[in-house]
Design an enzyme around this catalytic site. Structure first.
Site, PDB file in Angstrom:
ATOM      1  CG  ASP A   1      -1.652   0.720   1.235  1.00  0.00           C
ATOM      2  OD1 ASP A   1      -2.762   1.359  -0.085  1.00  0.00           O
ATOM      3  OD2 ASP A   1      -2.507   1.565   2.118  1.00  0.00           O
TER       4      ASP A   1
ATOM      5  CG  ASP B   1       0.667   7.220  -3.803  1.00  0.00           C
ATOM      6  OD1 ASP B   1       0.396   8.304  -4.572  1.00  0.00           O
ATOM      7  OD2 ASP B   1       0.632   8.218  -2.950  1.00  0.00           O
TER       8      ASP B   1
ATOM      9  CG  ASP C   1      -5.112   1.300   8.607  1.00  0.00           C
ATOM     10  OD1 ASP C   1      -5.137   0.620   8.839  1.00  0.00           O
ATOM     11  OD2 ASP C   1      -4.360   1.900   8.215  1.00  0.00           O
ATOM     12  CB  SER C   2      -9.346   4.299  10.002  1.00  0.00           C
ATOM     13  OG  SER C   2      -8.404   5.433   9.428  1.00  0.00           O
TER      14      SER C   2
ATOM     15  N   GLY D   1      -7.077   8.126   6.948  1.00  0.00           N
ATOM     16  CA  GLY D   1      -7.167   7.893   8.393  1.00  0.00           C
ATOM     17  C   GLY D   1      -8.411   8.674   8.576  1.00  0.00           C
TER      18      GLY D   1
ATOM     19  N   GLY E   1      -9.077   5.191   1.498  1.00  0.00           N
ATOM     20  CA  GLY E   1      -9.681   6.329   3.041  1.00  0.00           C
ATOM     21  C   GLY E   1     -10.488   5.926   3.249  1.00  0.00           C
ATOM     22  CB  ALA E   2     -13.262   2.995   1.449  1.00  0.00           C
ATOM     23  CB  SER E   3     -12.059   3.976   7.797  1.00  0.00           C
ATOM     24  OG  SER E   3     -11.176   2.821   7.997  1.00  0.00           O
TER      25      SER E   3
END
Length: 311
Positions: A82, A104, A258-259, A181, A214-216
Site C-alpha cells: 500500500d 504512489d 484501515d482505520s 485516517g 481512505g474508505a473507512s
C-alpha cells in the site's frame, strides 16, 4: 492455495458489481481476524502492507504470517504493498513475495508520475506482479501518508486514458472525496463522494478496475467504546457505507479499509483491560481484539463490499 494477483479478482468484481476489501495488516491477530472472516464468508481478500507496517513488523514476519493464513484458509488472497513511495520499496516487495504493489506517484507532476509508474510496471510485470497507480491526491493522515486539505486534489478524468496507456498499470486509485485516517470530516459536515468523476472515469476506461483509498466509515460504536474506556477521541465522521456500496456497484473493484480495523481492535482491547484490570496476559486482551476485527471484516464483506460467496 498460493498467493494470487488481483487480476482475476478484479475482473469478476467489475462484472459482478461488487468490490474486494483491501485491509491493512500489522500483526498476527489482524491477519487472523481478516482471513477467518473472509474464509467464513467465502470471499476473496487483499491483505495490504504499508511502509509503516513493514517498519513495525518487518517484511519477513508479515510475509510468513500471510503464508500461514494461506495454509489455514482456502480462499483467494493477494498480498499488496500500500502506497509504495518509490521504485526501491516496490522492487523490494516484488522480490520479497508480494503479488501486487502500489506505486504512489501522485505527489509528482503528471509526467513524472507516468515515468515512475511505468518503471515499476515494467519490473513488476516481468516478475508476474500487478501494479496499482494513483491519479489525484487524497487528504488526510495515515502512516507515512500525510496530505493537507490544501494539497488534496480530485482526479482529472481527462488524464486517466493517457496515464493508463503510457504506464500499463493494472488498476488505478482515484480521488473522488475520500480521505485517509479516521477524521475525514468535521462534525456537521456532510460527506459526499464525486460520483460524477467516477462515472466519467469509468466511461473513459470501460472495464478497467478503479480503487478507492481512505474508505473507512468510522463506526461510532467503536469511537464511543474507546472514549468510554479511557480514550479521548474527538468526534470522527467517515464515509457512509451506502456511498461505498454505490461505488462498488460502479467501476470500483478495490476498497481500502484501515482505520476501521484499528478502531475495532483498540476498542476491544481497552474494554477488556478496563473490565479485567487484573489480566496481564496479552492473549487475554488480544483474543477479543481479533474477534472484533473478524466481526468488522464480516460486516464489510456482506454489507459494504458485496463480495460474500464470491471466492
Amino acid at each position: 492455495m498460493p498467493l494470487v494477483t488481483t487480476t482475476e479478482m478484479f475482473k469478476k468484481a467489475y462484472e459482478g458489481g461488487y468490490a474486494i476489501g483491501a485491509f491493512n495488516v500489522n500483526n498476527m491477530e489482524i491477519v487472523q481476524g481478516i482471513t477467518e472472516a473472509a474464509s467464513e464468508e467465502h470471499a476473496p481478500v487483499i491483505l495490504q502492507v504499508s511502509a509503516g507496517a513493514r517498519k513495525y513488523a518487518r517484511h519477513a514476519y508479515l510475509v510468513k504470517l500471510v503464508e500461514a493464513a494461506l495454509m489455514e484458509n482456502d480462499i483467494p488472497i493477494a498480498l499488496h504493498l500500500d502506497h509504495g513511495a518509490d521504485f526501491d520499496i516496490c522492487k523490494a516487495c516484488i522480490d520479497g513475495g508480494f503479488s501486487s504493489v502500489m506505486i504512489d506517484g501522485s505527489h509528482h507532476s503528471f509526467e513524472d508520475n507516468i515515468a515512475l509508474t511505468k518503471k515499476v510496471v515494467d519490473y513488476a510485470h516481468a516478475h508476474g506482479v500487478v501494479v496499482e497507480g494513483e491519479l489525484g491526491r487524497l487528504a488526510g493522515i495515515e502512516d507515512a501518508v500525510n496530505v493537507s486539505a490544501e494539497d488534496a486534489s480530485y482526479t482529472k478524468p481527462s488524464e486517466v486514458e493517457e496515464f493508463v496507456t503510457k504506464t500499463g498499470v493494472d488498476s488505478l486509485a482515484i480521488a473522488i472525496g475520500t480521505s485517509h485516517g479516521a477524521f475525514k470530516f468535521k462534525p456537521g459536515q456532510k460527506p459526499q463522494l464525486r460520483f460524477d468523476i467516477l462515472e466519467e472515469v469509468s466511461q473513459r476506461l470501460p472495464g478497467f478496475p478503479i480503487v478507492l483509498h481512505g474508505a473507512s466509515s468510522v463506526n461510532q460504536e467503536y469511537v464511543e467504546m474507546i472514549n468510554k474506556y479511557g480514550g479521548e477521541m474527538p468526534d470522527a465522521i467517515g464515509i457512509p457505507e451506502e456511498m461505498l456500496r454505490q461505488a462498488a456497484r460502479m467501476a470500483v473493484c478495490k476498497i481500502n479499509i484501515d482505520s476501521d480495523v484499528r478502531l475495532a481492535m483498540t476498542a476491544a482491547i481497552r474494554k477488556h483491560i478496563v473490565e479485567n484490570p487484573g489480566h496481564f496476559d496479552p492473549r487475554q486482551y488480544l483474543s477479543p481484539a481479533r474477534d472484533a476485527v473478524k466481526d468488522l471484516v464480516k460486516h464489510k464483506i456482506v454489507q459494504v463490499l458485496g463480495c460474500s460467496q464470491k471466492a
